[in-house]
Design a protein around this motif. Structure first.
Motif, PDB file in Angstrom:
ATOM      1  N   SER A 122       0.803  -1.222   0.000  1.00  0.00           N
ATOM      2  CA  SER A 122       0.000   0.000   0.000  1.00  0.00           C
ATOM      3  C   SER A 122       0.839   1.277   0.000  1.00  0.00           C
ATOM      4  N   ARG A 123       2.036   1.222   0.622  1.00  0.00           N
ATOM      5  CA  ARG A 123       2.875   2.418   0.661  1.00  0.00           C
ATOM      6  C   ARG A 123       4.247   2.058   1.199  1.00  0.00           C
ATOM      7  N   LEU A 162       8.331  -1.533   3.371  1.00  0.00           N
ATOM      8  CA  LEU A 162       7.043  -1.533   2.677  1.00  0.00           C
ATOM      9  C   LEU A 162       5.913  -1.870   3.636  1.00  0.00           C
ATOM     10  N   VAL A 163       4.752  -1.287   3.403  1.00  0.00           N
ATOM     11  CA  VAL A 163       3.553  -1.627   4.174  1.00  0.00           C
ATOM     12  C   VAL A 163       2.692  -2.516   3.300  1.00  0.00           C
ATOM     13  N   ILE A 164       2.405  -3.712   3.811  1.00  0.00           N
ATOM     14  CA  ILE A 164       1.513  -4.622   3.101  1.00  0.00           C
ATOM     15  C   ILE A 164       0.146  -4.581   3.776  1.00  0.00           C
ATOM     16  N   ILE A 207       5.530 -11.067  -5.661  1.00  0.00           N
ATOM     17  CA  ILE A 207       4.918  -9.793  -6.022  1.00  0.00           C
ATOM     18  C   ILE A 207       4.796  -9.721  -7.535  1.00  0.00           C
ATOM     19  N   ASN A 208       3.625  -9.291  -7.989  1.00  0.00           N
ATOM     20  CA  ASN A 208       3.343  -9.176  -9.410  1.00  0.00           C
ATOM     21  C   ASN A 208       3.934  -7.860  -9.926  1.00  0.00           C
ATOM     22  N   ILE A 209       5.026  -7.972 -10.687  1.00  0.00           N
ATOM     23  CA  ILE A 209       5.680  -6.795 -11.256  1.00  0.00           C
ATOM     24  C   ILE A 209       5.522  -6.864 -12.767  1.00  0.00           C
ATOM     25  N   GLU A 213       9.026   0.985  -6.845  1.00  0.00           N
ATOM     26  CA  GLU A 213       8.495   0.184  -7.947  1.00  0.00           C
ATOM     27  C   GLU A 213       7.456  -0.831  -7.476  1.00  0.00           C
ATOM     28  N   LEU A 214       7.568  -1.251  -6.210  1.00  0.00           N
ATOM     29  CA  LEU A 214       6.671  -2.287  -5.680  1.00  0.00           C
ATOM     30  C   LEU A 214       5.360  -1.728  -5.135  1.00  0.00           C
ATOM     31  N   LYS A 215       5.286  -0.427  -4.974  1.00  0.00           N
ATOM     32  CA  LYS A 215       4.085   0.198  -4.429  1.00  0.00           C
ATOM     33  C   LYS A 215       2.863  -0.133  -5.280  1.00  0.00           C
ATOM     34  N   ASN A 216       1.764  -0.472  -4.630  1.00  0.00           N
ATOM     35  CA  ASN A 216       0.473  -0.807  -5.256  1.00  0.00           C
ATOM     36  C   ASN A 216       0.481  -2.130  -6.018  1.00  0.00           C
ATOM     37  N   LYS A 217       1.475  -2.974  -5.785  1.00  0.00           N
ATOM     38  CA  LYS A 217       1.542  -4.277  -6.450  1.00  0.00           C
ATOM     39  C   LYS A 217       0.882  -5.350  -5.581  1.00  0.00           C
TER      40      LYS A 217
END
Length: 108
Positions: free
Chosen positions: A16-17, A25-27, A45-47, A81-85
């Motif tokens: 999420s952020r 990272l916050v999941i 993680i879906n990238i 890059e991982l944000k919102n994934k």
């Protein structure tokens, strides 16, 4: 694990952020209890359509449905890059109790 094995994974939430400036990272969890994650578990993680594995280095509880994760080899730039994934786990890595894994019940 290759992209074709995504059917074997279960979506548990999303990034999420960011937390702070060091790449934490916050999941945010969808329906799962955050306590299912341990340092022994690999998250996926879906990238850009590619499911990529990440090892958990550190876990901190944030609130009821959120954890702060430090992932191996993830700095601030990579974290952006991982944000919102979407975040997935292999159900074989976790004891879900009586809940049965249903690959047809995956959103995303």
């Amino acid at each position: 694990m290759a992209f074709f094995m995504q059917d074997n994974l279960k979506e548990i939430g999303h990034i999420s952020r960011l937390h702070g400036y060091s790449g934490k990272l916050v999941i945010s969890f969808i329906n799962e209890n955050p306590s299912i994650l341990t340092k022994k578990i690999t998250i996926w993680i879906n990238i850009s359509g590619l499911i990529t594995p990440f090892k958990i280095q550190e876990i901190q509880h944030l609130n009821k449905n959120k954890l702060i994760l430090t992932l191996l080899n993830v700095n601030k730039n990579k974290a952006e890059e991982l944000k919102n994934k979407s975040v997935f786990i292999n159900p074989k890595d976790i004891d879900f109790g009586k809940e049965k894994f249903d690959k047809n019940n995956i959103t995303g």
